[in-house]
Design a protein around this motif. Sequence first.
Motif, mmCIF file in Angstrom:
data_model
loop_
_atom_site.group_PDB
_atom_site.id
_atom_site.type_symbol
_atom_site.label_atom_id
_atom_site.label_comp_id
_atom_site.label_asym_id
_atom_site.label_seq_id
_atom_site.Cartn_x
_atom_site.Cartn_y
_atom_site.Cartn_z
ATOM 1 N N SER A 5 -96.387 -35.363 23.308
ATOM 2 C CA SER A 5 -96.485 -36.634 23.881
ATOM 3 C C SER A 5 -97.399 -37.527 22.984
ATOM 4 O O SER A 5 -97.491 -38.899 22.681
ATOM 5 C CB SER A 5 -97.119 -36.934 25.256
ATOM 6 O OG SER A 5 -98.591 -36.492 25.171
ATOM 7 N N LYS A 12 -94.645 -44.572 18.425
ATOM 8 C CA LYS A 12 -94.549 -45.924 19.238
ATOM 9 C C LYS A 12 -95.149 -46.936 18.307
ATOM 10 O O LYS A 12 -94.775 -48.312 18.575
ATOM 11 C CB LYS A 12 -94.915 -45.947 20.691
ATOM 12 C CG LYS A 12 -94.087 -45.154 21.536
ATOM 13 C CD LYS A 12 -93.939 -45.864 23.214
ATOM 14 C CE LYS A 12 -92.756 -45.128 23.687
ATOM 15 N NZ LYS A 12 -93.160 -43.876 24.169
ATOM 16 N N SER A 467 -80.260 -55.996 21.256
ATOM 17 C CA SER A 467 -79.669 -55.817 22.421
ATOM 18 C C SER A 467 -78.643 -54.923 22.567
ATOM 19 O O SER A 467 -78.391 -54.224 23.523
ATOM 20 C CB SER A 467 -79.218 -57.197 23.042
ATOM 21 O OG SER A 467 -78.177 -57.517 22.193
ATOM 22 N N ASN A 470 -80.377 -51.798 22.861
ATOM 23 C CA ASN A 470 -80.733 -51.567 24.243
ATOM 24 C C ASN A 470 -79.609 -51.124 25.031
ATOM 25 O O ASN A 470 -79.696 -50.466 26.299
ATOM 26 C CB ASN A 470 -81.495 -52.963 24.750
ATOM 27 C CG ASN A 470 -82.832 -53.013 23.960
ATOM 28 O OD1 ASN A 470 -83.331 -51.937 23.691
ATOM 29 N ND2 ASN A 470 -83.434 -54.131 24.146
ATOM 30 N N ARG A 473 -78.620 -47.623 25.067
ATOM 31 C CA ARG A 473 -79.514 -47.015 25.866
ATOM 32 C C ARG A 473 -79.587 -46.832 27.261
ATOM 33 O O ARG A 473 -79.304 -46.033 27.891
ATOM 34 C CB ARG A 473 -80.941 -47.341 25.402
ATOM 35 C CG ARG A 473 -81.384 -46.778 23.918
ATOM 36 C CD ARG A 473 -82.714 -47.660 23.511
ATOM 37 N NE ARG A 473 -84.042 -47.221 24.418
ATOM 38 C CZ ARG A 473 -85.028 -47.741 24.387
ATOM 39 N NH1 ARG A 473 -85.314 -48.901 23.611
ATOM 40 N NH2 ARG A 473 -86.114 -47.249 24.966
ATOM 41 N N VAL A 474 -79.383 -48.016 27.761
ATOM 42 C CA VAL A 474 -79.093 -48.296 29.179
ATOM 43 C C VAL A 474 -77.866 -47.526 29.699
ATOM 44 O O VAL A 474 -77.842 -47.027 30.725
ATOM 45 C CB VAL A 474 -79.173 -49.855 29.654
ATOM 46 C CG1 VAL A 474 -78.768 -49.894 31.002
ATOM 47 C CG2 VAL A 474 -80.674 -50.198 29.307
ATOM 48 N N SER A 478 -78.972 -41.226 24.030
ATOM 49 C CA SER A 478 -80.073 -40.786 23.762
ATOM 50 C C SER A 478 -80.413 -41.587 22.207
ATOM 51 O O SER A 478 -79.444 -42.068 21.593
ATOM 52 C CB SER A 478 -80.012 -39.430 23.567
ATOM 53 O OG SER A 478 -79.116 -38.805 22.531
ATOM 54 N N PRO A 479 -81.755 -41.457 21.704
ATOM 55 C CA PRO A 479 -81.925 -42.306 20.449
ATOM 56 C C PRO A 479 -81.040 -41.734 19.178
ATOM 57 O O PRO A 479 -80.603 -42.609 18.545
ATOM 58 C CB PRO A 479 -83.423 -41.949 20.232
ATOM 59 C CG PRO A 479 -84.061 -41.728 21.852
ATOM 60 C CD PRO A 479 -82.843 -41.029 22.375
ATOM 61 N N ARG A 481 -78.000 -40.356 19.596
ATOM 62 C CA ARG A 481 -76.683 -41.102 19.957
ATOM 63 C C ARG A 481 -76.693 -42.398 19.622
ATOM 64 O O ARG A 481 -75.646 -42.911 19.157
ATOM 65 C CB ARG A 481 -76.411 -40.772 21.571
ATOM 66 C CG ARG A 481 -75.099 -40.756 21.957
ATOM 67 C CD ARG A 481 -74.360 -39.494 21.641
ATOM 68 N NE ARG A 481 -72.876 -39.621 21.543
ATOM 69 C CZ ARG A 481 -72.263 -39.094 22.906
ATOM 70 N NH1 ARG A 481 -72.743 -38.655 23.906
ATOM 71 N NH2 ARG A 481 -70.770 -39.230 23.111
#
Lengths: 572, 352
Positions: A5, A12, A467, A470, A473-474, A478-479, A481
Motif C-alpha cells: 500500500s 499515486k 473518460s 475511466n 475501469r468502471v 483492471s489497470p 487490461r
Amino acid sequence: MALKSQLGSLFKNPTWRAALFWLLPAAFLGYFFYQPLLALFELLISPEWGFDLSTLNWRRVWSPLEFTIGQASLSTLLTLIIGLPGAWLFAKFEFPGKQTLKMLTTLPFILPTVVVAAGFNALLGPRGWVNLGLMALFDLNAPPIQFLNTFGAILVAHVFYNTTIIIRVVSNAWTRQNIRLQHAAAVLGATPWQTFKEVTFPLLRPSILAATLLVFLFNFTSFGVVLMLGGPQFSTLEVEIYIQALHMLNLPLAAVLSILQLLCTLVITIGHNRLSGRRDRTLAPGSPEVGVRIPKRGLERLVVILLVVSLFALLVSPLAALAARSFVKLEADRGERGEIQRGLTLDYYRELGFNRRGSLFYVPPIAAAWNSLMFAGITILITLFLGLLVAYGLRQRTALNAILDPLLMLPLGASAITLGLGFIIVFNRPPFSNFRFPILLPIAHSLVALPFVVRTLGPALQSIPVSLRNAARVLGASPGRVWREIDLPLLAPAILVGGIFALTISLGEFGATTFLTRPEYPTLPVAIFRYISQPGALNYGQALAMSTILMTVSAAGILLIEHLHLPGKDLF
Amino acid sequence: MLTVHNIEKTYEGKPLLRKVSFDVARDETICLLGPSGSGKSTLLRIIAGLENAEAGQILWAGQDLARVPAHERGFGLMFQDYALFPHRTVAENIAFGLRMQNRPKAEIQARVKTALETITMTAFADRKVTELSGGEQQRVALARALAPEPRLLMLDEPLGALDRTLREQLGRELRRILRETRIPAIYVTHDQEEAYAIADRLLLLHHGVILQSGEPHEFYHHPRNAWVARFFGLGNLIEGTVTGKAPLTVDTPLGLIQGCCESQPLSRGQKTTLLFRPAQAVQDTDNSPNRITGKVIDQVFQGEHYRVTLHINEEAMYFHVMLQKPVRIDEAITVGYDPDDVLCLENEEEME
C-alpha cells in the motif's frame, strides 16, 4: 500488505509516477548523450590530452564557421525564393496533380542525404544522364558540365531538401488563416494587394520566420550533402569536425569545432521554438480549402503552370534520374575495352550479392543492407520502448516535466557528427571496444530518432480522453487490461508511425555512422558513400542501386504515413 | 444499499464537497441536482472509485469500499461525453464490460443482442461508434453501462449534450428502462425538469453541501431557502426585514407585506426573502392585506392566463392573471396575495 500500500500511494503521486517513467529514458540519455557531450568540454581542459587552447590555430576554426554561415544563408535565401511562391501555389490554387505534388513534398523530410547526393550525381555528375547525353550528342571526350565538387551543387541539394519545409509550413498557416479576415478587409475597402500587405502577410510572418530558421538550421548542420557533393575544398563545421577527427586525428580541434557547432544550433533551436510558440497563438482557426480556386486565364495561369512544372522538376528529377540510372548500362566497366553493351540491365542489383576481389569491403554490399535493417530493428525497439515511457512520463501533471522535456529534446538540436565524436571519445574503450558488434551504432541512431518518436507518441497519448480509461475501469477492466484494451489499440497508429520514423532515420543516418561504423559491419549509406566515389561503372552502378533501394524503403514509409492519414504527418 | 458518508474533497485548495452524506435504497432512483461546479460529477467519480475523497466513506451494503478499486466495484457509470471506445463497434462497446467479467462468448453475444433490442438499435451492431448521431451514442452508452448488470447505475448528465426534442424522447426511454431494470440509480443533472421527471428523490447540491433533499413536490411547495426557490424558478423574490410577528409582517420595497413562515420562527429585525408565486396572485384585491400595483411592461398569452410583467419599484415582477382582453402596456393594475401564499424564506447563507 503495508509495503504494497505504501508503494501504491507512492505511485499515486504524479511526481513520483513521472519519475518512475522517466527513470530509464533519463539514464539512457544521461549515459549516452550527456556524458559524451560533457566529454567534449572535458577534452579541452583535461591535462590527459595535453591540449593548450593558446596553441590553437583559430583560422582553422573561423574559416569553416564563416563558410558554414555563408552557405547556409545563401541556401536559405534561394530556398525562400522558390518555396514562398510554392506556398502561395498550395494555399490558393487547385490544379491537376496537386495531391501527387503534395505527396512528393513529404519525401525530402525522410530521404537520406546519401540518396539525395547520389540522385544529383546520377543527374548531373560526370556519369550522370545530362553529361553522358551531352557527350554522346556532341561527341565529347569529357563531361561538359562540372557539377560535382562545386558550390552550386551544395546549394541545389539544399534547395531540394528544404523548399518543401517552406511550402508545407507556410501554406499550412496560409490555409488555416481565417478567410473571413480577408473578406472583412475587402468589405472595409482594401484592394487585394492591401489585404495581403495589411492582413495576410502580417499573420503569416511568424510562420515564415519559423520556417526560415528551421531551414537555416538544417543548412547549417548539413553534412552528407556537403561531403558528397561539395568535395574537399568546401568545409562546413560538420565536415571539418569529421576531417579533423577521423583523418587528421586532431581530436581537440574537432572538439572546439563541435562545441562551437553546439552553441550555434542551440541558439537557432531556441529561436525557432520561440517563433513556433508565437506562430501557434497568432493563428486564427479557419477552415482549410476555403478560398482555394482554379487559376484564372492569362498571366495567373502561366505563373501557376510554371511553378508546378518547376516544383515537379526539382523534386522528381534527381530521384527519377537515380532510379533510372541504376537500371541502365551506359559506359564501360573497368578494364572493359572496345564496344560497350548499352541498355537496360539488372547487373548492378545482381552484383550486390557478390564480394568481388578488390572490393572495398570484406563483405558483399547486400550484407550492408542486412546490417542496416538489423541496426534499424534495434533502433525501433529502443526508441519505441523509451518513447512510450517518456510519453507516459510527460502525461503526468508535474513540474518535473518542465525540466525533463527540454533535456530530452536537446539531441534534436545537437548534430549527429558531434554525437559521433563524443561517442568515440568516451566509448572507444572497454567494454564497448571489446564488442565486435557495433552496438553503439543503433544507440546513436536511437538518440537521433527518439525526439521524433516522442513527438509522435506524446500527442497521440494526450489525445486519448481520460473518460475512455475511466469507462473501461468502471466496466471492470483492471489497470493492465485498460492499457491493453484502450491505450494500446488507440496508440497503435502512432506506434506504427514512430516505428517508421525510427526505421527511416536509422536506415539513412550518415553523420554519426561515419564515426562508429566497423569495416565488417558497413551500413547502406556508408557503402553508398564508398562505392560512389570509386572509379568503374560497376561500383557507380552498385552505389546507385543501393541508393535506389534505400530511397524506395524510405519513400514507402513516408507515403504509408501520408496515405493512411496516420498521426504525425504534420510533425514538421 | 449505497451509503455516502461525510465525503470531503477539495479542488485546488478550495472545498468542493463538504461532508456530503446520503443513502440510495434498493430500486430507488435519486437525482443529484445542482448548478455546474457544485461538485456533482466529482461525487459520482468518487462513488465509482475513479477519484479518492479526502475524508468520508463510501459503503455498499455496509461494506467500506475504500480498498476496492473502480474495476471491482461492479457499478455502472454513464459518462457525460459517453466515452464510447472509438476503436470498437457498437456491439463491441456493449460487450466490453461482459468480456471483463470473462463471461462465455455465447452469453455475451446473447446479452449484447438483447441490449441492442432494448435500445432498438439492432441494425447498428457492427457500425463504428464514430458514425453515430448524438442520440444514438447516448443509447449505446446506456446499453454499455447496463449490459454487465451493475449493482448501481450512475448517469452523469446523460441528456446534457442533446437538443430539446431528443432530450424529451430519450428521457422517456431512460425512465422506462430504469423502471424495468429496477437497478438503484444516481442521476446527475443541472436541469430541474429532467430531475422532476426521473427521480424518486432529489438531492440539491450547492457549494459542496446538500442543501435540501426530498421528493420533487417538496421542493416546489417547501423550498428550504431563497437560493432553492431561485434555482427552481419558483417566482418573484423580494427581500425585506421582519417588523411584526403576529401577524408576520415584513417591510419591503413594496410596502408592508403579511406572510407566513414554515421553518424556524423569524425574529423582529431579521432579514428575509419573500416568495410571490405568479400563479397565486389574486385579482380580487378587496379582502387581501397585500396589494401590489404596477405598470404593465409586458404581457404574454399563455392559454389559461396571461403572464403579465409589472414594473414595481425598479423591479420587474410577473404574475399569472386571468384577463378577458389584453391590457395596454403602461396601464396600471393591482394584484393581491393571501398571507398564507407569501412564503418568508431564509436568506442564502454566506458561503465563502
